[in-house]
Design a protein around this motif. Structure first.
Motif, PDB file in Angstrom:
ATOM      1  N   GLU A  11     -48.287 -28.045   1.103  1.00 32.57           N
ATOM      2  CA  GLU A  11     -48.706 -28.174  -0.293  1.00 32.57           C
ATOM      3  C   GLU A  11     -49.116 -26.844  -0.907  1.00 32.57           C
ATOM      4  N   MET A  14     -46.028 -24.944  -1.879  1.00 30.04           N
ATOM      5  CA  MET A  14     -45.412 -25.550  -3.057  1.00 30.04           C
ATOM      6  C   MET A  14     -46.202 -25.169  -4.312  1.00 30.04           C
ATOM      7  N   LEU A  18     -44.511 -23.260  -7.583  1.00 29.97           N
ATOM      8  CA  LEU A  18     -44.227 -24.011  -8.814  1.00 29.97           C
ATOM      9  C   LEU A  18     -44.500 -23.226 -10.101  1.00 29.97           C
ATOM     10  N   THR A  51     -36.809 -28.805 -13.972  1.00 32.66           N
ATOM     11  CA  THR A  51     -36.970 -29.890 -12.999  1.00 32.66           C
ATOM     12  C   THR A  51     -36.234 -29.572 -11.701  1.00 32.66           C
ATOM     13  N   THR A  54     -38.462 -27.165  -9.783  1.00 32.69           N
ATOM     14  CA  THR A  54     -39.612 -27.814  -9.136  1.00 32.69           C
ATOM     15  C   THR A  54     -39.165 -28.634  -7.932  1.00 32.69           C
ATOM     16  N   GLU A  55     -38.012 -29.271  -8.057  1.00 29.25           N
ATOM     17  CA  GLU A  55     -37.497 -30.047  -6.915  1.00 29.25           C
ATOM     18  C   GLU A  55     -37.132 -29.126  -5.751  1.00 29.25           C
ATOM     19  N   GLU A  57     -38.322 -26.117  -5.074  1.00 27.13           N
ATOM     20  CA  GLU A  57     -39.525 -25.534  -4.471  1.00 27.13           C
ATOM     21  C   GLU A  57     -40.285 -26.567  -3.640  1.00 27.13           C
ATOM     22  N   ALA A  58     -40.305 -27.813  -4.095  1.00 27.02           N
ATOM     23  CA  ALA A  58     -40.953 -28.870  -3.304  1.00 27.02           C
ATOM     24  C   ALA A  58     -40.197 -29.070  -1.993  1.00 27.02           C
ATOM     25  N   TRP A  65     -40.065 -34.872  -3.455  1.00 29.48           N
ATOM     26  CA  TRP A  65     -40.135 -34.640  -4.911  1.00 29.48           C
ATOM     27  C   TRP A  65     -39.685 -35.899  -5.594  1.00 29.48           C
ATOM     28  N   PRO A  66     -40.361 -36.399  -6.580  1.00 29.14           N
ATOM     29  CA  PRO A  66     -41.638 -35.896  -7.056  1.00 29.14           C
ATOM     30  C   PRO A  66     -42.766 -36.340  -6.142  1.00 29.14           C
ATOM     31  N   ALA A  70     -46.740 -32.100  -7.625  1.00 27.26           N
ATOM     32  CA  ALA A  70     -45.673 -31.639  -8.521  1.00 27.26           C
ATOM     33  C   ALA A  70     -45.760 -32.374  -9.856  1.00 27.26           C
TER      34      ALA A  70
END
Length: 128
Positions: A11, A14, A18, A51, A54-55, A57-58, A65-66, A70
């Motif tokens: 986490e 991430m 983000l 989006t 973010t996906e 990087e997760a 993700w999600p 996030a």
């Protein structure tokens, strides 16, 4: 059999990565006229890139993700850019009285005429 390796979500990694997605999205949005921020067609490509970032990087941090973290980050971006975007509610109004009376009376008169015709034809069945 093969041993399946399961990695725990990192986490902190991430959350570290983000903001770069948010910064890229922010840079693109600030190039636009802020009056267009509520028109999805104007920024859909930027939002799609955001989006996907973010996906990615997760997933790189072995997180689903999600996920709640996030989503919290994405919600922050939404508040920053879209807090003034409200859906306009349609305000319905009755038509003017003349039109309303006409729209009511036409079906009533047609119904009365059809009932009269059916009754008249049923009494006159010997002629038909």
């Amino acid at each position: 059999g093969a041993r399946q390796q399961t990695e725990l979500c990192n986490e902190s990694l991430m959350l570290e990565k983000l903001p770069a997605c948010g910064k890229s999205f922010e840079d693109m949005m600030k190039k636009m006229d802020s009056k267009k921020w509520c028109n999805l067609t104007e920024f859909i490509m930027y939002y799609d890139n955001f989006t996907q970032c973010t996906e990615r990087e997760a997933n790189n941090a072995s997180c689903f993700w999600p996920n709640p973290l996030a989503e919290g980050f994405i919600t922050g971006i939404h508040k920053q850019f879209f807090s003034n975007c409200t859906s306009e509610k349609v305000h319905w109004e009755d038509p003017p009285d003349e039109i309303l009376i006409t729209l009511i009376l036409i079906p009533v008169m047609l119904t009365c005429a059809m009932i009269t015709l059916v009754v008249w034809c049923s009494k006159r069945s010997d002629i038909l």
